[in-house]
Design a protein around this motif. Sequence first.
Motif, mmCIF file in Angstrom:
data_model
loop_
_atom_site.group_PDB
_atom_site.id
_atom_site.type_symbol
_atom_site.label_atom_id
_atom_site.label_comp_id
_atom_site.label_asym_id
_atom_site.label_seq_id
_atom_site.Cartn_x
_atom_site.Cartn_y
_atom_site.Cartn_z
ATOM 1 N N LYS A 403 0.872 -1.174 0.000
ATOM 2 C CA LYS A 403 0.000 0.000 0.000
ATOM 3 C C LYS A 403 0.908 1.222 0.000
ATOM 4 O O LYS A 403 1.290 1.736 1.051
ATOM 5 C CB LYS A 403 -0.916 -0.028 1.221
ATOM 6 C CG LYS A 403 -1.953 1.081 1.204
ATOM 7 C CD LYS A 403 -2.976 0.835 2.283
ATOM 8 C CE LYS A 403 -4.050 1.888 2.291
ATOM 9 N NZ LYS A 403 -5.075 1.598 3.304
ATOM 10 N N GLN A 404 1.245 1.653 -1.204
ATOM 11 C CA GLN A 404 2.257 2.707 -1.331
ATOM 12 C C GLN A 404 1.767 4.044 -0.769
ATOM 13 O O GLN A 404 2.573 4.846 -0.287
ATOM 14 C CB GLN A 404 2.688 2.862 -2.789
ATOM 15 C CG GLN A 404 1.551 3.057 -3.764
ATOM 16 C CD GLN A 404 2.065 3.185 -5.199
ATOM 17 O OE1 GLN A 404 3.219 3.438 -5.442
ATOM 18 N NE2 GLN A 404 1.173 3.010 -6.171
ATOM 19 N N SER A 405 0.465 4.270 -0.806
ATOM 20 C CA SER A 405 -0.035 5.560 -0.318
ATOM 21 C C SER A 405 0.092 5.690 1.193
ATOM 22 O O SER A 405 0.018 6.798 1.727
ATOM 23 C CB SER A 405 -1.502 5.751 -0.730
ATOM 24 O OG SER A 405 -2.304 4.719 -0.207
ATOM 25 N N ALA A 406 0.242 4.553 1.899
ATOM 26 C CA ALA A 406 0.387 4.608 3.356
ATOM 27 C C ALA A 406 1.805 4.250 3.785
ATOM 28 O O ALA A 406 2.067 3.988 4.956
ATOM 29 C CB ALA A 406 -0.620 3.663 4.016
ATOM 30 N N ALA A 407 2.757 4.229 2.818
ATOM 31 C CA ALA A 407 4.148 3.861 3.119
ATOM 32 C C ALA A 407 4.990 5.119 3.324
ATOM 33 O O ALA A 407 4.575 6.231 2.975
ATOM 34 C CB ALA A 407 4.712 3.024 1.974
ATOM 35 N N LYS A 475 9.669 4.840 13.669
ATOM 36 C CA LYS A 475 8.218 4.722 13.443
ATOM 37 C C LYS A 475 7.881 3.758 12.303
ATOM 38 O O LYS A 475 6.765 3.266 12.211
ATOM 39 C CB LYS A 475 7.629 6.102 13.099
ATOM 40 C CG LYS A 475 7.745 7.121 14.227
ATOM 41 C CD LYS A 475 6.664 6.916 15.278
ATOM 42 C CE LYS A 475 6.632 8.056 16.285
ATOM 43 N NZ LYS A 475 7.122 7.649 17.598
ATOM 44 N N ASP A 476 8.830 3.528 11.378
ATOM 45 C CA ASP A 476 8.513 2.665 10.236
ATOM 46 C C ASP A 476 9.765 1.906 9.814
ATOM 47 O O ASP A 476 10.890 2.405 9.968
ATOM 48 C CB ASP A 476 7.984 3.507 9.065
ATOM 49 C CG ASP A 476 7.354 2.661 7.960
ATOM 50 O OD1 ASP A 476 7.090 1.461 8.195
ATOM 51 O OD2 ASP A 476 7.109 3.211 6.866
ATOM 52 N N MET A 477 9.553 0.692 9.328
ATOM 53 C CA MET A 477 10.623 -0.128 8.748
ATOM 54 C C MET A 477 9.994 -0.906 7.600
ATOM 55 O O MET A 477 8.775 -1.106 7.582
ATOM 56 C CB MET A 477 11.171 -1.128 9.779
ATOM 57 C CG MET A 477 11.841 -0.505 10.976
ATOM 58 S SD MET A 477 12.271 -1.752 12.218
ATOM 59 C CE MET A 477 13.651 -2.602 11.447
ATOM 60 N N VAL A 478 10.808 -1.390 6.662
ATOM 61 C CA VAL A 478 10.276 -2.292 5.642
ATOM 62 C C VAL A 478 9.968 -3.618 6.317
ATOM 63 O O VAL A 478 10.802 -4.185 7.024
ATOM 64 C CB VAL A 478 11.283 -2.491 4.494
ATOM 65 C CG1 VAL A 478 10.771 -3.541 3.512
ATOM 66 C CG2 VAL A 478 11.532 -1.162 3.773
ATOM 67 N N ARG A 479 8.740 -4.079 6.084
ATOM 68 C CA ARG A 479 8.304 -5.336 6.670
ATOM 69 C C ARG A 479 7.708 -6.213 5.563
ATOM 70 O O ARG A 479 6.983 -5.684 4.706
ATOM 71 C CB ARG A 479 7.272 -5.064 7.780
ATOM 72 C CG ARG A 479 7.906 -4.427 9.008
ATOM 73 C CD ARG A 479 6.914 -3.725 9.908
ATOM 74 N NE ARG A 479 6.803 -2.304 9.604
ATOM 75 C CZ ARG A 479 6.049 -1.451 10.282
ATOM 76 N NH1 ARG A 479 5.319 -1.885 11.288
ATOM 77 N NH2 ARG A 479 6.013 -0.168 9.948
ATOM 78 N N ILE A 480 7.991 -7.493 5.585
ATOM 79 C CA ILE A 480 7.584 -8.393 4.490
ATOM 80 C C ILE A 480 6.967 -9.657 5.087
ATOM 81 O O ILE A 480 7.528 -10.243 6.013
ATOM 82 C CB ILE A 480 8.798 -8.797 3.622
ATOM 83 C CG1 ILE A 480 9.464 -7.558 3.032
ATOM 84 C CG2 ILE A 480 8.379 -9.758 2.510
ATOM 85 C CD1 ILE A 480 10.759 -7.851 2.285
ATOM 86 N N ARG A 484 -1.668 -10.623 5.737
ATOM 87 C CA ARG A 484 -2.399 -9.398 5.396
ATOM 88 C C ARG A 484 -2.113 -8.358 6.474
ATOM 89 O O ARG A 484 -1.448 -8.632 7.468
ATOM 90 C CB ARG A 484 -3.907 -9.668 5.358
ATOM 91 C CG ARG A 484 -4.321 -10.690 4.312
ATOM 92 C CD ARG A 484 -5.811 -10.978 4.364
ATOM 93 N NE ARG A 484 -6.192 -11.526 5.656
ATOM 94 C CZ ARG A 484 -7.031 -10.953 6.517
ATOM 95 N NH1 ARG A 484 -7.605 -9.806 6.215
ATOM 96 N NH2 ARG A 484 -7.313 -11.521 7.669
ATOM 97 N N MET A 485 -2.613 -7.146 6.260
ATOM 98 C CA MET A 485 -2.628 -6.184 7.367
ATOM 99 C C MET A 485 -3.993 -5.516 7.386
ATOM 100 O O MET A 485 -4.706 -5.490 6.373
ATOM 101 C CB MET A 485 -1.515 -5.145 7.252
ATOM 102 C CG MET A 485 -1.722 -4.050 6.234
ATOM 103 S SD MET A 485 -0.419 -2.780 6.393
ATOM 104 C CE MET A 485 -0.901 -1.648 5.074
ATOM 105 N N SER A 486 -4.349 -4.991 8.513
ATOM 106 C CA SER A 486 -5.603 -4.273 8.634
ATOM 107 C C SER A 486 -5.606 -3.094 7.669
ATOM 108 O O SER A 486 -4.567 -2.459 7.439
ATOM 109 C CB SER A 486 -5.757 -3.764 10.063
ATOM 110 O OG SER A 486 -6.742 -2.765 10.100
ATOM 111 N N PHE A 490 -0.723 1.411 8.620
ATOM 112 C CA PHE A 490 0.107 2.225 7.734
ATOM 113 C C PHE A 490 1.553 1.781 7.908
ATOM 114 O O PHE A 490 1.920 1.181 8.911
ATOM 115 C CB PHE A 490 -0.042 3.712 8.089
ATOM 116 C CG PHE A 490 0.129 3.968 9.562
ATOM 117 C CD1 PHE A 490 -0.955 3.874 10.418
ATOM 118 C CD2 PHE A 490 1.369 4.230 10.109
ATOM 119 C CE1 PHE A 490 -0.806 4.050 11.790
ATOM 120 C CE2 PHE A 490 1.533 4.410 11.479
ATOM 121 C CZ PHE A 490 0.446 4.322 12.320
ATOM 122 N N GLY A 491 2.394 2.100 6.904
ATOM 123 C CA GLY A 491 3.805 1.728 6.980
ATOM 124 C C GLY A 491 4.256 1.125 5.660
ATOM 125 O O GLY A 491 3.447 0.881 4.755
#
Length: 581
Positions: A403-407, A475-480, A484-486, A490-491
Amino acid sequence: MASKKPLVPDATSDTQGFRSGLTNYGDAGFSLFLRKAFIKGAGYTDDALDRPVIGIANTGSSYNPCHGNMPQLIEAVKRGIMLAGGLPMDFPTISIGESFAQPTSMYLRNLMSMDTEEMIRAQPMDAIVLIGGCDKTVPAQLMGAASAGLPSIQLITGAMLTGSHRGEVVGACTDCRRYWGQFRAEEIDATEIDEVNNRLVASVGTCSVMGTASTMACIAEALGMTVPGGASPPAVTADRMRVAEATGAQAVEMAKTGLTIDKILTPAAFRNAMRVLLAIGGSTNGIVHLAAIAGRMGMTVDLADLDEMGRNTPVLVDLKPSGAHYMEHFHAAGGMATLLRELKPLLALDALTVTGRTLGEEIDLAGPSFQQDVIRPMDKPIYPQGGIAHLTGNLAPGGAIIKQSAASPALMEHEGRAVVFENLADMANRIDDLNLDVQADDVLVLKSIGPLGGPGMPEAGYLPIPKKLALKGVKDMVRISDGRMSGTAFGTIVLHVMPESALGGPLACVQNGDRIRLSVARREITLLIDDAEMARRMAAVATLRPSAPRGYRKLFLQSVTQADQGVDFDFLQGKPNDPTP
Ligand code: FES
């Protein structure tokens, strides 16, 4: 009151209302006689029983506060049905409240869809009103109705109201995650997190951001499956009740005209829904559910196609988690009418809706546009491309999404060292260990949370930031992951990696210390090892499909498909038919 029709059914004309779908006793006249005798025990007259029968799928449940307005909705739907000359018959089906379902709500979605399909088939009705709202309920109902094939119309329960905490507007569940992250990072204390807990959900109804429930509400309207304006009114408003009344009346009209669901769920409708999913910055779960609904109509949703559409479909809706506002603001801004007007040049306008009019006609019939700041014009988007991008690469040969818009823009092109968790239990045991070997530019990898591995593909792809780093303000890291996610999360999170690790996909062979490269610009997710090493590791990975000895779990593990096929059961896919009991 005298019966208008004889009790002996006429095979050529008695295919409607209470005279249809008779219980099989080998004597049709007796079957109808018995049915009418029992229903008359509830006080019905022959006049009532000769009307078009409209079923209402009631998903009220004390375990599902997102459906807490169900009694009022049913009353309003019944009013609409009776004003239009029909007979309403509500009946219960499974209801799934997102945070009350174990192991995951996704695990139960297909069961709910089977319940919905079979109860529509089993009971006499000429059309069906589906009332759902919480994440998995609307997809389950549309899947079941698509397979049952009757005239069908979706009623959304509606979003909850926003609350406020110390002067700030809050709502479930983007703010739930934000405040929990602050609590984990010890930025707020136990007293405040308890206070927040009382403020996040201000009324019954679905999550108030553009999470999965709101996404599916918008998708249902874009598919043409709700009355115009059916997606956005909050649960406790007069607008929501008027939508319910109109839905009931429209169901009678659909029964009379034979407007069956296959005339609405066409390839054009699915393309419109994909456009809307991209433009609302919708939940990544939306694409899984769309694939499942399309699968019931014998169609597929192509992720590469979605990505292509995303390149000229900007995110226009300024709602959390991609933006700033909440569903009640989306409604006040005109809701789907405003959005569809903006997207008009990109839509298939000839797609039919439940009103019997096309989407294009409904857009023209909606009122004029007005000044607002929640739904942007095409030339002032909140994100220049669609919300969801499709990735491929040696780590996800079957594809993955982000979800690039929330990354985080700074992490969209990133290479880092893998920190691997073998499954959810492993992650839970180690993520808060202050001695965990992890740095802010590492890539967190979580295995075994796919459709089979979870099982039920839990929304655990939003891995928490390791406590050690959260305390330092990361606050954010690349996660794989293959999970799914809710939709409220965001992230910079790569999800739905296919094939999943429990099926022996390449994700299973990632090891601590490997280098992983994410390039959203090139739509790639790559494990930086050579082909020979990849082949060596893949040969050592277990590929035995998980199984269970009995019950629904056995059925689930035998039959569940991967994310690109909607995580549906393989035996439920394909065009609706009419099996003889
Ligand atoms: Fe039901 Fe979010 S928990 S919609």
